[in-house]
Design a protein around this motif. Structure first.
Motif, PDB file in Angstrom:
ATOM      1  N   TYR A   1     -30.949 -10.485 -26.608  1.00  0.00           N
ATOM      2  CA  TYR A   1     -31.636 -10.420 -27.899  1.00  0.00           C
ATOM      3  C   TYR A   1     -30.869  -9.711 -29.020  1.00  0.00           C
ATOM      4  CZ  TYR A   1     -35.213 -12.032 -24.733  1.00  0.00           C
ATOM      5  OH  TYR A   1     -35.898 -12.750 -23.783  1.00  0.00           O
TER       6      TYR A   1
ATOM      7  N   PHE B   1     -34.363 -17.442 -29.098  1.00  0.00           N
ATOM      8  CA  PHE B   1     -35.611 -17.266 -28.345  1.00  0.00           C
ATOM      9  C   PHE B   1     -36.801 -17.762 -29.160  1.00  0.00           C
ATOM     10  CE2 PHE B   1     -39.350 -14.732 -27.097  1.00  0.00           C
ATOM     11  CZ  PHE B   1     -39.571 -15.379 -25.892  1.00  0.00           C
TER      12      PHE B   1
ATOM     13  N   TYR C   1     -42.019 -25.203 -23.521  1.00  0.00           N
ATOM     14  CA  TYR C   1     -42.207 -23.760 -23.300  1.00  0.00           C
ATOM     15  C   TYR C   1     -43.650 -23.378 -23.662  1.00  0.00           C
ATOM     16  CZ  TYR C   1     -41.007 -18.853 -22.773  1.00  0.00           C
ATOM     17  OH  TYR C   1     -40.964 -17.541 -22.345  1.00  0.00           O
TER      18      TYR C   1
ATOM     19  N   GLY D   1     -46.199 -11.336 -24.135  1.00  0.00           N
ATOM     20  CA  GLY D   1     -45.047 -12.202 -23.939  1.00  0.00           C
ATOM     21  C   GLY D   1     -44.601 -12.375 -22.502  1.00  0.00           C
ATOM     22  N   SER D   2     -45.321 -11.747 -21.555  1.00  0.00           N
ATOM     23  CA  SER D   2     -44.936 -11.833 -20.147  1.00  0.00           C
ATOM     24  C   SER D   2     -43.537 -11.265 -19.894  1.00  0.00           C
ATOM     25  CB  SER D   2     -45.001 -13.275 -19.637  1.00  0.00           C
ATOM     26  OG  SER D   2     -45.001 -13.274 -18.226  1.00  0.00           O
TER      27      SER D   2
ATOM     28  N   ASN E   1     -39.722 -10.124 -16.368  1.00  0.00           N
ATOM     29  CA  ASN E   1     -38.282  -9.897 -16.235  1.00  0.00           C
ATOM     30  C   ASN E   1     -37.933  -8.797 -15.237  1.00  0.00           C
ATOM     31  OD1 ASN E   1     -37.270 -10.553 -19.695  1.00  0.00           O
ATOM     32  ND2 ASN E   1     -37.471 -11.925 -17.958  1.00  0.00           N
TER      33      ASN E   1
ATOM     34  N   TYR F   1     -37.994 -24.031 -18.502  1.00  0.00           N
ATOM     35  CA  TYR F   1     -36.699 -23.342 -18.527  1.00  0.00           C
ATOM     36  C   TYR F   1     -35.515 -24.315 -18.524  1.00  0.00           C
ATOM     37  CZ  TYR F   1     -39.484 -19.170 -17.954  1.00  0.00           C
ATOM     38  OH  TYR F   1     -40.396 -18.164 -18.162  1.00  0.00           O
TER      39      TYR F   1
ATOM     40  N   PHE G   1     -29.369 -20.529 -25.355  1.00  0.00           N
ATOM     41  CA  PHE G   1     -29.819 -19.129 -25.293  1.00  0.00           C
ATOM     42  C   PHE G   1     -29.087 -18.406 -24.158  1.00  0.00           C
ATOM     43  CE2 PHE G   1     -33.123 -16.305 -23.269  1.00  0.00           C
ATOM     44  CZ  PHE G   1     -33.265 -15.372 -24.295  1.00  0.00           C
TER      45      PHE G   1
ATOM     46  N   MET H   1     -32.448 -17.629 -13.698  1.00  0.00           N
ATOM     47  CA  MET H   1     -31.575 -18.293 -14.645  1.00  0.00           C
ATOM     48  C   MET H   1     -30.148 -17.826 -14.364  1.00  0.00           C
ATOM     49  SD  MET H   1     -32.732 -18.902 -18.538  1.00  0.00           S
ATOM     50  CE  MET H   1     -31.976 -17.526 -19.372  1.00  0.00           C
TER      51      MET H   1
ATOM     52  N   GLU I   1     -31.101 -13.888 -15.599  1.00  0.00           N
ATOM     53  CA  GLU I   1     -32.506 -13.522 -15.817  1.00  0.00           C
ATOM     54  C   GLU I   1     -33.387 -13.912 -14.643  1.00  0.00           C
ATOM     55  OE1 GLU I   1     -34.865 -15.674 -18.860  1.00  0.00           O
ATOM     56  OE2 GLU I   1     -35.441 -13.716 -19.632  1.00  0.00           O
TER      57      GLU I   1
ATOM     58  N   SER J   1     -37.647 -14.374 -14.029  1.00  0.00           N
ATOM     59  CA  SER J   1     -38.931 -14.417 -14.729  1.00  0.00           C
ATOM     60  C   SER J   1     -40.009 -14.633 -13.664  1.00  0.00           C
ATOM     61  CB  SER J   1     -38.907 -15.533 -15.764  1.00  0.00           C
ATOM     62  OG  SER J   1     -39.989 -15.419 -16.654  1.00  0.00           O
TER      63      SER J   1
HETATM   64  C1  AVJ Z   1     -39.351 -13.375 -23.149  1.00  0.00           C
HETATM   65  C2  AVJ Z   1     -38.756 -12.759 -20.970  1.00  0.00           C
HETATM   66  C3  AVJ Z   1     -40.870 -13.731 -21.379  1.00  0.00           C
HETATM   67  O1  AVJ Z   1     -39.008 -15.109 -19.173  1.00  0.00           O
HETATM   68  O2  AVJ Z   1     -39.974 -16.751 -20.165  1.00  0.00           O
HETATM   69  C4  AVJ Z   1     -37.424 -17.880 -22.104  1.00  0.00           C
HETATM   70  C5  AVJ Z   1     -37.474 -15.306 -21.796  1.00  0.00           C
HETATM   71  N1  AVJ Z   1     -35.912 -17.024 -20.851  1.00  0.00           N
HETATM   72  N2  AVJ Z   1     -36.660 -18.865 -21.634  1.00  0.00           N
HETATM   73  C6  AVJ Z   1     -39.322 -15.720 -20.186  1.00  0.00           C
HETATM   74  C7  AVJ Z   1     -36.961 -16.705 -21.602  1.00  0.00           C
HETATM   75  C8  AVJ Z   1     -35.742 -18.342 -20.892  1.00  0.00           C
HETATM   76  C9  AVJ Z   1     -38.927 -15.155 -21.555  1.00  0.00           C
HETATM   77  N3  AVJ Z   1     -39.454 -13.765 -21.748  1.00  0.00           N
END
Ligand code: AVJ
Length: 304
Positions: A23, A31, A40, A146-147, A151, A190, A200, A236, A264, A266
């Protein structure tokens, strides 16, 4: 901090990079583009849940609450709350990006002249001193939409919730939590058709090039995201498309064809799994709101 964490992550036998570094300005912009994709679902679903239940949410939080937002970003969803809360004692946005924080404080003080805004520029997982508002505080409520909790691995998630419990003792936590669902819906979210998520993900390498004098060739890495059902998480990765050596300043990092950098996780929860995780940190689930398809949840947990 960035340099050390990047070098450490890439020198590990299983390479990884912390997702919080997505970020920067361009990453935050990408994002926001993700949030508008058809595939999404989380952002628009969470917003819909908030809109549909805002008066109930506001009355649970009660009058004169001090709202503390962890990772406030642009504070868009917060406005919904601020519009509905009964004489809030103050708003404490915690945000690591100084530019984003200054921008959102400026526009919030414009829009809510009555509201005392007490910003903290910090990494919200670390320690920070809570400022003292001039109004009387009935209840401290943490807001973590935002969940983003997704992460965190399980243990750090519980640790973080425990930290919130200490900060907001006697109050509560309003949190957005993404739910388990059909794997194909997750996969599409995703792996969007326009490739914005791929951009991203790859931008992290671009950021390392810019800030750490590195020479990653973005075309030599591929975006790879999948749902790991055994671990209940999206993973990811950036997969090396060739045998290659990359330089970060003086340091050489070699990649084998097919080797990945884990960028990442999630995590996705059922309502009872999340209630259990929260209970372990001293938070009690009070109320859960979901959308008709049960894609996403907004939850209010109380802290004794
Ligand atoms: C912001 C962490 C909630 O995990 O869905 C979106 C980031 N990564 N697409 C998620 C994200 C790939 C998002 N968060």
């Amino acid at each position: 901090m960035f340099r050390e964490e990047v070098l450490q992550g890439l020198q590990d036998s299983r390479k990884e990079l912390p997702s919080k570094y997505f970020y920067d300005d361009k990453g935050s912009y990408l994002f926001e583009q993700i949030c508008e994709l058809d595939e999404y679902y989380p952002t628009r679903t969470e917003l819909g849940i908030m809109q549909a239940n805002i008066s109930e949410i506001a009355s649970l939080l009660g009058p004169q609450c001090l709202l503390i937002e962890y990772g406030s970003g642009s504070s868009t969803k917060t406005r919904l709350l601020l519009d509905a809360l009964q004489s809030p004692a103050g708003y404490v946005p915690i945000e690591i990006s100084k530019e984003q924080l200054l921008r959102s404080v400026a526009s919030l003080t414009q829009a809510y002249p009555q509201l005392e805004v007490l910003p903290i520029c910090a990494d919200y997982t670390g320690d920070f001193a809570l400022p003292n508002p001039s109004k009387l505080v009935f209840r401290r409520v943490a807001y973590f939409p935002g969940s983003t909790i997704g992460n965190f691995d399980r243990e750090p998630a519980q640790h973080f919730l425990r930290q919130i419990a200490r900060t907001c003792r006697g109050g509560g936590l309003l949190i957005g939590v993404d739910l388990k669902k059909d794997f194909n819906i997750l996969h599409r979210a995703y792996n969007d058709a326009q490739g914005v998520t791929a951009q991203f993900n790859l931008h992290l390498l671009e950021r390392i090039n810019q800030e750490l004098d590195a020479d990653f060739q973005l075309a030599h890495f591929g975006h790879y995201a999948f749902y790991n059902p055994g671990q209940s998480r999206i993973e990811m990765h950036l997969v090396s498309l060739t045998n290659q050596v990359v330089h970060i300043g003086e340091v050489e990092i070699s990649f084998k064809l097919g080797e990945s950098i884990w960028t990442e996780s999630s995590y996705k929860y059922t309502l009872s799994e999340f209630a259990q995780l929260a209970a372990g940190a001293g938070l009690t689930m009070q109320h859960v709101w979901t959308d008709p398809q049960q894609l996403f949840s907004v939850q209010y947990l109380s802290i004794a």
